[in-house]
Design a protein around this motif. Structure first.
Motif, mmCIF file in Angstrom:
data_model
loop_
_atom_site.group_PDB
_atom_site.id
_atom_site.type_symbol
_atom_site.label_atom_id
_atom_site.label_comp_id
_atom_site.label_asym_id
_atom_site.label_seq_id
_atom_site.Cartn_x
_atom_site.Cartn_y
_atom_site.Cartn_z
ATOM 1 N N SER A 182 0.865 -1.182 0.000
ATOM 2 C CA SER A 182 0.000 0.000 0.000
ATOM 3 C C SER A 182 0.893 1.219 0.000
ATOM 4 N N SER A 183 0.451 2.290 -0.657
ATOM 5 C CA SER A 183 1.264 3.501 -0.632
ATOM 6 C C SER A 183 0.443 4.668 -0.102
ATOM 7 N N GLY A 184 1.062 5.453 0.734
ATOM 8 C CA GLY A 184 0.395 6.636 1.278
ATOM 9 C C GLY A 184 0.965 7.024 2.630
ATOM 10 N N ASP A 185 1.359 8.286 2.779
ATOM 11 C CA ASP A 185 1.891 8.788 4.045
ATOM 12 C C ASP A 185 0.875 8.688 5.176
ATOM 13 N N GLU A 186 -0.400 8.679 4.800
ATOM 14 C CA GLU A 186 -1.463 8.720 5.810
ATOM 15 C C GLU A 186 -1.781 7.359 6.412
ATOM 16 N N LEU A 187 -1.157 6.284 5.887
ATOM 17 C CA LEU A 187 -1.634 4.938 6.227
ATOM 18 C C LEU A 187 -0.986 4.366 7.484
ATOM 19 N N PRO A 226 5.744 4.989 2.171
ATOM 20 C CA PRO A 226 5.364 6.409 2.196
ATOM 21 C C PRO A 226 5.338 6.992 0.778
ATOM 22 N N ASP A 227 4.775 8.175 0.661
ATOM 23 C CA ASP A 227 4.747 8.870 -0.632
ATOM 24 C C ASP A 227 6.107 9.526 -0.852
ATOM 25 N N CYS A 228 7.038 8.744 -1.360
ATOM 26 C CA CYS A 228 8.410 9.221 -1.536
ATOM 27 C C CYS A 228 8.959 8.565 -2.801
ATOM 28 N N GLY A 250 -3.054 2.870 -4.323
ATOM 29 C CA GLY A 250 -2.733 4.265 -4.061
ATOM 30 C C GLY A 250 -1.615 4.769 -4.955
ATOM 31 N N GLY A 251 -1.519 6.088 -5.033
ATOM 32 C CA GLY A 251 -0.391 6.702 -5.724
ATOM 33 C C GLY A 251 -0.379 6.564 -7.238
ATOM 34 N N VAL A 252 -1.518 6.181 -7.847
ATOM 35 C CA VAL A 252 -1.525 6.026 -9.303
ATOM 36 C C VAL A 252 -2.316 7.133 -10.001
ATOM 37 N N TYR A 257 1.603 13.771 -5.189
ATOM 38 C CA TYR A 257 2.257 12.702 -4.426
ATOM 39 C C TYR A 257 1.965 11.316 -4.991
ATOM 40 N N ASP A 258 1.642 11.259 -6.269
ATOM 41 C CA ASP A 258 1.371 9.981 -6.926
ATOM 42 C C ASP A 258 2.590 9.597 -7.764
ATOM 43 N N PHE A 259 3.416 8.736 -7.206
ATOM 44 C CA PHE A 259 4.743 8.476 -7.807
ATOM 45 C C PHE A 259 4.851 7.157 -8.571
HETATM 46 MG MG MG Z 1 -1.975 8.566 -1.974
#
Ligand code: MG
Ligand code: AMP
Length: 407
Positions: A182-187, A226-228, A250-252, A257-259
């Motif tokens: 999963s991707s996301g700083d909030e998770l 994380p979103d990095c 996530g992130g797509v 922040y979608d890497f």
């Molecule tokens: Mg995200």
């Protein structure tokens, strides 16, 4: 942006064209349920193996028929597991049980409900016809017949069929390795304390693991990233090197922040980004070396739908399974909807059957892609075609049931 049907076709064609093959392993039959058969299986035992009785009753030689009231003389007995090797003349009969081989002289079985018995005197209480209640050797399966083709996902019935052949082990494809993250700083992971108001619990990875449990795959859970950009590159590189299939959520999208798309472009190939489907417009399909990559959107319901509508069939293909039709049928809509937009919509809904057996379907609450409670209450999808701006109550719609929610 392409249609859902075009994306599914693109994925199927890309997978078919790739030099992706799974090795084969031999498994005992009891461990083979849900696995994909790697080679066809032909019959080595005829079914039935002999002419056997279909009933508990009386076996006899008979040409033509007998009428009620006619009498036979009982000369022996044969049960499943025995053979009767004596002779049986016209006017005689042998007590026989279901599954027992019909004596060589006999060609007919009279069911026991149609006789009256007094010692060795057997009187018919109904007419009997030559050839009845006998299962003939090889009438269902002859030696050499094709029983199962390569690519069959083994069901309990397949196991029963294989077992009837005295087969104790089968060749199946190895389980492909599926890496998920999963991707996301909030998770946050379950059990982690929420320390600021921007944090939410990761529900996509548990959802994906739950969906993957129905597949013959080995899951590599890579956790949350994380979103990095650097971390995204690293995890994709690692996943592409160790797994056969990589799946993320996530992130797509196209936010700052979608890497994932950029990372995939750097390390491999992006075949498609975005599909004309609601929910779940952002969807990444590509390749990382030998591995295939599916990037699901972060909104949990969008990921849930994307898995079912896009990933599911692709994953079965990657497991070596032969194509199967999706179960879908028509049901009457129990609501009226109107909408803006032209994307094909996959609505989460409740399918019910009235006393007359008629199927009707209605949305399980509001349809925004973050509404997971409504998805948990649903037992089916229904489709709003891309060209439909409005649907009326009573109109027939295409329904795709959640197979796992029905008995
Ligand atoms: Mg995200
Ligand atoms: P994204 O696709 O990364 O832009 O995420 C879209 C929305 O889904 C955001 O509101 C995210 O917080 C949410 N989201 C992303 N990943 C997850 C996840 N694993 N579990 C729950 N919500 C998520």
């Amino acid at each position: 942006m392409i249609s859902l049907a075009d994306l599914n076709r693109l994925i199927a064609d890309t997978l078919r064209a790739a030099p992706f093959t799974l090795s084969v392993e031999q498994l005992p039959l009891h461990a083979a349920l849900g696995r994909v058969l790697a080679a066809e299986v032909r019959a080595v035992v005829a079914l039935p193996a002999n002419n056997v009785s279909a009933m508990d009753g009386y076996a006899l030689p008979l040409t033509g028929s007998l009428n009620a009231g006619e009498r036979l003389r009982l000369v022996g007995e044969v049960a499943a597991g025995n053979l009767f090797s004596g002779s049986v003349a016209a006017g005689e009969c042998v007590r026989i049980m279901t599954g027992a081989p019909v004596p060589p002289d006999c060609n007919t079985v009279i069911m026991q409900e149609n006789v009256q018995r007094d010692g060795d005197a057997v009187t018919l209480t109904a007419a009997a016809r030559s050839g009845s209640h006998v299962r003939y050797a090889g009438e269902e399966v002859a030696c050499g017949d094709l029983l199962l083709s390569a690519g069959k996902v083994l069901s309990a019935a397949d196991i029963m069929l294989l077992a009837s052949q005295g087969i104790g082990s089968v060749d199946v494809f190895r389980k492909p390795r599926v890496a998920i993250f999963s991707s996301g700083d909030e998770l946050l992971e379950a059990g982690q304390a929420v320390t600021n108001a921007s944090q939410i619990y990761d529900c996509n990875r548990p959802m994906l693991r739950a969906k993957l449990a129905a597949f013959p795959v080995e899951i590599m859970d890579l956790g949350i990233i994380p979103d990095c950009p650097a971390t995204t590159l690293n995890i994709l590189r690692e996943a592409g090197e160790t797994a056969d299939i990589v799946m993320s959520s996530g992130g797509v999208s196209v936010g700052d922040y979608d890497f994932l798309k950029e990372a995939l472009q750097q390390l491999g190939t992006v075949h498609q980004h975005k599909v004309a489907m609601k929910p779940g417009k952002p969807f990444l399909f590509g390749q990382l070396g030998q591995a295939f990559y599916f990037g699901l959107p972060g909104n949990p319901v969008a990921g849930f739908v994307g898995f079912d509508m896009i990933v599911k069939a692709a994953l079965w293909q990657l497991c070596g399974a032969a194509p199967r039709p999706r179960l879908q049928f028509q049901a009457a809509l129990d609501e009226e909807i109107s909408r803006h937009g032209t994307r094909l919509e996959v609505r989460r809904a409740v399918l019910e059957q009235d006393e007359d057996g008629a199927l009707c379907i209605t949305s399980s609450g509001k349809q925004d892609s973050h509404r997971i409670l409504g998805t948990a209450r649903a037992n089916a999808y229904y489709i709003v075609p891309s060209e439909s701006a409005q649907l009326f109550a009573g109109e027939k719609v295409t329904v795709i049931p959640f197979a796992e929610t029905f008995l």
